[in-house]
Write an enzyme that holds these catalytic residues in place. Structure first.
Site, PDB file in Angstrom:
ATOM      1  N   HIS A 134      -3.669   4.410   6.912  1.00  0.00           N
ATOM      2  CA  HIS A 134      -2.604   3.881   6.058  1.00  0.00           C
ATOM      3  C   HIS A 134      -1.214   4.184   6.629  1.00  0.00           C
ATOM      4  O   HIS A 134      -1.012   5.215   7.256  1.00  0.00           O
ATOM      5  CB  HIS A 134      -2.703   4.496   4.659  1.00  0.00           C
ATOM      6  CG  HIS A 134      -4.003   4.209   3.976  1.00  0.00           C
ATOM      7  ND1 HIS A 134      -4.194   3.108   3.177  1.00  0.00           N
ATOM      8  CD2 HIS A 134      -5.176   4.862   3.993  1.00  0.00           C
ATOM      9  CE1 HIS A 134      -5.426   3.109   2.713  1.00  0.00           C
ATOM     10  NE2 HIS A 134      -6.052   4.172   3.204  1.00  0.00           N
ATOM     11  N   ASP A 173       0.821  -1.220   0.000  1.00  0.00           N
ATOM     12  CA  ASP A 173       0.000   0.000   0.000  1.00  0.00           C
ATOM     13  C   ASP A 173       0.856   1.272   0.000  1.00  0.00           C
ATOM     14  O   ASP A 173       1.696   1.461   0.867  1.00  0.00           O
ATOM     15  CB  ASP A 173      -0.874  -0.062   1.272  1.00  0.00           C
ATOM     16  CG  ASP A 173      -1.759   1.154   1.477  1.00  0.00           C
ATOM     17  OD1 ASP A 173      -1.958   1.925   0.507  1.00  0.00           O
ATOM     18  OD2 ASP A 173      -2.261   1.325   2.601  1.00  0.00           O
TER      19      ASP A 173
HETATM   20 ZN   LIG Z   1      -8.023   1.140   0.313  1.00  0.00          ZN
HETATM   21 ZN   LIG Z   2      -9.137   0.524   3.385  1.00  0.00          ZN
END
Ligand SMILES: [Zn+2]
Ligand SMILES: [Zn+2]
Length: 546
Positions: free
Chosen positions: A366, A193
């Site tokens: 994130h 990510d």
């Molecule tokens: Zn996502």
């Molecule tokens: Zn997510």
């Protein structure tokens, strides 16, 4: 060694934020990871959402062995109905993710037709030639997983959305031990990510929100309205906790939020006492200081609840003097302008608005740069492919990988449609698939082409001009002056003069008799108006014969 290759086919989420979808292909076997949607940018009017272009799978439906969903956010689940409508394959998801996916499938009437498997972090599933191990990751929704995918070509780790939160809301940190264990076996490639690749340091824990919410609840005299995403289950829990402390009842506004909250409570991922949660109708009859409403619409979308509240067009209730509105979210890139416009409007209606820039009422789900380095160190992959992000995020994530010692030639920064292949432990680039956006507009999929988009953009930007001609059926000449109607078409200068000039121009063109009225007049009028005003309204020419 087999002459088969492992092919990694990014169908969405590489080169953009949203609509994440990846296909892993080995021989005639495909494993799909995530099937997300993307919310439209502001200039894509009338579009509900965008899904990945998965035409690549059209003639390979029988190859698809399974679909794994990493977690319940829309950018990972939102296109599942559209995929399974075309391809009947079993779905693998953890309990909460499965519950949220079931809601989507049942709305489309697909629930009975699809085989769903519940998996747990720590378990393994054999999906065709892929052995998929699920490991727990922290994120802004419970029950998220990353994947260790053992393929005949080697072990690949797919991070999903993750952060390294030591004090997550659900008390369940990312499984570092599993990552280290996978690393020991030798990792061919890591796909991770990149959403926050341009943020230095560590992403703060979800817990930092609690004091900010506490402060809001302590000082608010009137109603509190908190806007967030419908799938941000952790945030619902945090709002519930503070509401209970300050003796406020909590109500969810909007179907998607209500459905998701109900499912998460049923499955035990959202722990809210029964007497805390009440229906909206009931909440609106309580005293202002006894209520907190939770709704969607954090991106300034005009048709969302927040959008409607800001313009005074919400059906059920309005913003009142003394309301406190909390935007517990971060604008998706491209939406900043409309988010701030909505905030201004809410202020104008008398609300006090609290958003990310003035108090820590939102924290990202994130990983930031230091967490990305930690993941790379834990996993020690031979090859690295940044996923989930615009090109700038992917590039930055690649820089981070170089900093921790991944060889430059072992990093592939690729965007949607660029196939990557692994054979005999070596990576190479494959073909580039054609791809693009598939727009979903109401119930229809893909029938909104770029032409329709352009028309909507033109209408929204510059309005329209309608020219009605009354023609004598015998002489084919104008019987009256052309009638001109405009809507939303604004320009500097005198409007009457411009319309007079347009009318005269139209009469002259018709008098010369060298035009096919409707077909040729439209572009003629368009360029005439553009030259005078630098605007490009939609032009409609209608004729009636008399
Ligand atoms: Zn996502
Ligand atoms: Zn997510």
């Amino acid at each position: 060694m087999s002459d088969k290759k492992l092919r990694i086919i990014p169908l969405g989420g590489l080169g953009e934020v949203g609509k994440n979808m990846m296909a892993y292909e080995y021989g005639e076997n495909i494993l799909i990871v995530d099937t997300g949607l993307m919310f439209p940018e502001n200039d894509m009017l009338g579009i509900d959402y965008i899904i990945p272009d998965f035409h690549y799978l059209d003639d390979k439906a029988s190859w698809v062995r399974g679909v794994v969903i990493t977690h319940g956010h829309e950018d990972h689940t939102g296109a599942i109905y559209h995929l399974l409508e075309k391809i009947n394959a079993p779905v693998y998801a953890t309990r909460l993710t499965r519950g949220l996916v079931e809601l989507k499938l049942s709305r489309g009437g697909l629930l009975d037709k699809i085989k769903l498997h519940t998996v747990q972090a720590g378990e393994m599933a054999n999906i065709g030639p892929f052995q998929v191990e699920f490991f727990h990751v922290c994120h802004s929704i419970p029950d998220g997983v990353g994947l260790g995918i053992t393929t005949p070509a080697g072990l690949v780790i797919h991070s999903g959305d993750y952060k390294f939160d030591h004090t997550p809301v659900d008390g369940w940190p990312t499984d570092y031990a599993k990552l280290a264990e996978l690393a020991k076996r030798g990792v061919l490639a890591l796909l991770a990510d990149s959403t926050n690749a341009d943020r230095p340091g560590w992403t703060p824990s979800e817990r930092v929100i609690d004091p900010a919410f506490d402060e809001v609840f302590r000082s608010a005299k009137g109603r509190i309205i908190i806007a967030s995403f419908a799938s941000l289950i952790s945030r619902m829990q945090q709002v519930g906790n503070v509401a209970a402390r300050y003796n406020r009842k909590m109500a969810f506004v909007g179907t998607s939020m209500q459905d998701n909250a109900k499912m998460a409570r049923k499955l035990g991922y959202l722990d809210l006492p029964d007497d805390l949660v009440i229906p909206v109708e009931q909440a609106l009859n309580l005293k202002d200081r006894e209520v907190v409403l939770m709704s969607t619409g954090t991106q300034g979308e005009p048709t969302s609840i927040m959008g409607r509240l800001s313009t005074g067009t919400n059906r059920q209730f309005d913003i009142a003097q003394g309301d406190t509105v909390v935007l517990s979210s971060h604008p998706i890139p491209g939406n900043e302008e409309s988010v701030y416009r909505t905030i201004n409007r809410l202020f104008r209606r008398g609300a006090s608005v609290i958003y990310e820039n003035i108090a820590p009422v939102h924290v990202s789900g994130h990983a930031s740069q230091e967490e990305m380095k930690l993941l790379l160190h834990l996993v020690r992959p031979k090859y690295f492919i940044p996923i989930h992000g615009e090109l700038r995020h992917l590039k930055q994530h690649a820089n981070i990988a170089r900093q921790v010692g991944i060889l430059d030639e072992n990093i592939a920064v690729i965007e949607n449609g660029q196939v990557v292949e692994f054979k005999d432990g070596e990576m190479s680039l494959g073909e580039r698939l054609p791809g693009g956006y598939i727009f979903v507009d109401g119930a229809g999929v893909g029938d909104v082409g770029p032409t329709v988009m352009r028309e909507r953009e033109a209408l929204a930007r510059d309005g329209f001009v309608l020219v009605n001609l009354t023609i004598d059926s015998k002489t084919k000449r104008l019987r009256e002056d052309p009638e001109i109607i405009t809507r939303g078409f604004t320009y500097t200068g005198n409007g009457d003069d411009l319309m007079d000039a347009t009318r005269k121009m139209v009469k002259d063109v018709i008098k010369r008799g060298d035009v096919d009225l409707e077909a040729d007049l439209e572009p003629t009028i368009k360029s005439f108006l553009y030259n005078k005003t630098r605007r490009r309204p939609m032009i409609f020419v209608t004729t009636s014969l008399h």
